[in-house]
Design a protein around this motif. Structure first.
Motif, PDB file in Angstrom:
ATOM      1  N   ALA A   5       0.944  -1.303  -0.019  1.00 31.40           N
ATOM      2  CA  ALA A   5      -0.166  -0.215  -0.078  1.00 31.40           C
ATOM      3  C   ALA A   5       0.733   1.393   0.008  1.00 31.40           C
ATOM      4  O   ALA A   5       1.955   1.468   0.594  1.00 31.40           O
ATOM      5  N   ASP A   6       0.094   2.366  -0.553  1.00 27.33           N
ATOM      6  CA  ASP A   6       0.645   3.741  -0.235  1.00 27.33           C
ATOM      7  C   ASP A   6       0.362   4.214   1.152  1.00 27.33           C
ATOM      8  O   ASP A   6      -0.880   4.108   1.139  1.00 27.33           O
ATOM      9  N   LEU A   7       0.994   5.005   1.611  1.00 25.23           N
ATOM     10  CA  LEU A   7       0.495   5.774   2.716  1.00 25.23           C
ATOM     11  C   LEU A   7       0.340   7.103   2.213  1.00 25.23           C
ATOM     12  O   LEU A   7       1.092   7.701   1.641  1.00 25.23           O
ATOM     13  N   GLU A  33      -5.079   6.982   9.051  1.00 26.42           N
ATOM     14  CA  GLU A  33      -4.208   7.149   8.045  1.00 26.42           C
ATOM     15  C   GLU A  33      -4.881   6.108   6.925  1.00 26.42           C
ATOM     16  O   GLU A  33      -5.493   5.402   7.105  1.00 26.42           O
ATOM     17  N   LEU A  57      -4.403   3.789   3.789  1.00 28.81           N
ATOM     18  CA  LEU A  57      -3.620   2.879   2.950  1.00 28.81           C
ATOM     19  C   LEU A  57      -4.472   2.723   1.751  1.00 28.81           C
ATOM     20  O   LEU A  57      -5.446   2.132   1.767  1.00 28.81           O
ATOM     21  N   HIS A  63      -3.896   1.805  -2.795  1.00 30.84           N
ATOM     22  CA  HIS A  63      -3.289   1.521  -3.985  1.00 30.84           C
ATOM     23  C   HIS A  63      -4.171   1.282  -5.153  1.00 30.84           C
ATOM     24  O   HIS A  63      -5.352   1.047  -4.808  1.00 30.84           O
ATOM     25  N   ILE A  84       2.019  -3.168   9.992  1.00 30.44           N
ATOM     26  CA  ILE A  84       2.576  -2.644   9.331  1.00 30.44           C
ATOM     27  C   ILE A  84       4.113  -2.536   9.102  1.00 30.44           C
ATOM     28  O   ILE A  84       4.648  -2.406  10.147  1.00 30.44           O
ATOM     29  N   TYR A 112      -8.416  -0.071  -0.545  1.00 26.07           N
ATOM     30  CA  TYR A 112      -8.013   0.613   0.412  1.00 26.07           C
ATOM     31  C   TYR A 112      -8.579   0.083   1.802  1.00 26.07           C
ATOM     32  O   TYR A 112      -9.177  -0.602   1.718  1.00 26.07           O
ATOM     33  N   HIS A 129       5.634   3.767   0.551  1.00 25.71           N
ATOM     34  CA  HIS A 129       5.134   2.438   0.637  1.00 25.71           C
ATOM     35  C   HIS A 129       4.979   1.535   1.792  1.00 25.71           C
ATOM     36  O   HIS A 129       6.283   1.634   2.539  1.00 25.71           O
ATOM     37  N   CYS A 130       4.260   0.700   2.087  1.00 24.11           N
ATOM     38  CA  CYS A 130       4.484  -0.298   3.403  1.00 24.11           C
ATOM     39  C   CYS A 130       3.734  -1.557   2.991  1.00 24.11           C
ATOM     40  O   CYS A 130       2.971  -1.683   1.800  1.00 24.11           O
ATOM     41  N   GLY A 173       0.848  -4.249   4.890  1.00 24.02           N
ATOM     42  CA  GLY A 173       0.203  -4.703   5.671  1.00 24.02           C
ATOM     43  C   GLY A 173      -0.339  -5.930   5.841  1.00 24.02           C
ATOM     44  O   GLY A 173      -0.322  -6.678   4.738  1.00 24.02           O
TER      45      GLY A 173
END
Length: 476
Positions: free
Chosen positions: A323-325, A336, A338, A340, A382, A411, A434-435, A437
């Protein structure tokens, strides 16, 4: 089907304490760990006792057996005081994750004698392992029935799975990073030198040729993938040509991953791919990840490493999501988004949501190939592996998936303990936007795995290092 961890079981005793008690506990410990989903390689036949003690010839036989069996980790339960030097020599020779523990001692007998002095032996072995520069995991001296033993043992097995997967990791790199993504710069040579991680590059032309070949041949894998897509997603906005092309891309990528012995993939998902074959790869990435092959976007090699580590720490029981933060909730200071474009695994979609096969909503091409849905909430970990200037760390944080505002793409809104603290660490550390989860608490296992991955430092934000260590000692 996931591979089981193969554990070398090397119970140890010392001659000056009760041999009978050592044998009793060897049997009890083996019965206990046999309840876990692992393969066990023991010492039976090495000597008459099936125990490790002060015998150089036996030590050579044990090393040989464990190497030939290709064990992934070694457990040295101290069934009485134990033989610290032999344990250390075997551990040094094997270079595998090491677990050290012994059953809690009973009170002295009526005549004042003691049967085992196990705790004392653990002190000795810990020191000698340090002298031999052998990293090891320690479970607090406890009974087999104590929850701290089960917690520590399961965490060690998960950590060993992470180490196993990292040490054998090869990533399929599909094309270069997008030109504008300087954040995706990585040092391929350094990854190989430091961690043994291999990157196998292929070109977009390779992908185009193989995708078109899959379409022409109409093999059973293509038919099955089309059936999977149409049964799991609302495909009302796309035509059959797009469905077939995305299915063919997935089959082509799967073949390349298998042919080149890879266990993850990082792909240049825009915009050359759309110009080449007319589709987005997002849904193909989602399908691959659901099959146990983490597939990440924007040629993020570090992201692929992160996904493999997270999946391994969860013992391959659930899929990670890449995912994008992106944005902070305007009302909840600790929430927040998350997001993509459409790559989150379909298995994670919220039960109240129907995933939709759609066209990309951002790019001018509006190419088909994304899927859009909100994924399920609940507790998530995360994670982010990253580094620069020769130093690497692993960001670790726990979050809770919550309901939030609708957005396009795939999302999940999350809530954390202190978002400004997270944001500061992510911006000022070696991390990017990027991260990964995963719907499982993998933080203690990943924290422990870093012991066995030289050059990688754990970087927990919540829980803290002290809280993780307390948890593994049995604190809630």
């Amino acid at each position: 089907m996931r591979e089981k961890i193969k554990l070398g079981f090397a119970p140890t005793r010392r001659f000056v304490f009760s041999k009978e008690d050592a044998h009793k506990f060897k049997k009890l410990i083996l019965e206990k760990i046999s309840q876990f989903d692992i393969d066990i390689v023991d010492l039976e036949g090495i000597n008459k006792e099936g125990l490790l003690f002060d015998n150089d010839e036996d030590a050579k036989k044990i090393i040989k057996r464990f190497k030939e069996a290709e064990v992934d980790a070694v457990f040295f339960p101290h069934c009485n005081f134990g033989t610290e030097d032999t344990v250390a020599r075997i551990a040094k020779a094997l270079q595998k994750p090491v677990l050290l523990w012994g059953p809690r001692d009973e009170a002295p007998l009526a005549d004042g004698s003691r049967l085992r002095d196990t705790q004392c032996g653990l002190f000795a072995t810990g020191k000698v392992l340090r002298r031999f520069n052998v990293p090891y995991t320690y479970i607090v001296n406890s009974t087999l029935e104590d929850p701290v033993f089960t917690r520590g043992f399961k965490n060690f097995i998960a950590a060993s799975n992470v180490v196993k997967k990292v040490r054998s990791l090869r990533i399929l790199q599909v094309s270069t990073r997008p030109a504008g993504f300087w954040t995706m710069i990585c040092n391929e040579g350094e990854l190989l030198e430091k961690f043994g991680i291999e990157v196998y590059p292929v070109t977009l032309q390779d992908i185009k040729d193989l995708t078109e070949q899959v379409e022409r041949e109409k093999a059973i894998e293509l038919t099955d993938t089309i059936q999977l897509i149409t049964s799991k997603l609302d495909c009302s906005e796309v035509d059959d040509v797009s469905i077939t092309r995305v299915a063919a891309l997935k089959v082509a990528l799967s073949k390349l991953i298998k042919d080149h012995g890879c266990s993850a993939m990082a792909i240049q998902c825009w915009t050359a791919l759309q110009n080449s074959i007319g589709i987005m790869p997002c849904l193909a990435n989602a399908l691959l990840t659901d099959e146990g092959i983490p597939a990440v976007c924007e040629t993020d090699i570090h992201g692929a490493i992160t996904a493999v580590m997270a999946q391994a720490a969860a013992m391959d029981t659930t899929a990670p999501f890449f995912a994008d933060l992106t944005v902070r909730d305007e009302k909840n200071a600790n929430a927040e988004l998350l997001f993509h474009c459409g790559n989150f695994p379909i298995s994670l979609v919220d039960k109240e949501c129907t995933p939709r096969f759609r066209h990309h909503f951002l790019f001018d091409s509006h190419a088909p190939g994304t899927h859009e849905s909100e994924i399920k909430g609940g507790n998530v970990s995360i994670v982010r592996f990253d580094g620069d200037h020769g130093e690497y760390s692993l960001f670790l944080g726990k979050a809770k998936g919550i309901k939030g505002a609708f957005t396009r793409g795939t999302y999940l809104w999350i809530e954390v303990n202190d978002w400004p603290l997270w944001e500061e660490k992510l911006v000022t550390g070696p991390y990017v936007h990027h991260c990964v989860g995963i719907h499982q608490d993998v933080i203690p296992a990943l924290f422990e795995a870093c012991k066995y991955i030289p050059g990688l430092q754990p970087d927990p934000v919540d829980p803290t290092k002290e809280q993780i260590e307390a948890f593994l000692r049995g604190k809630n």
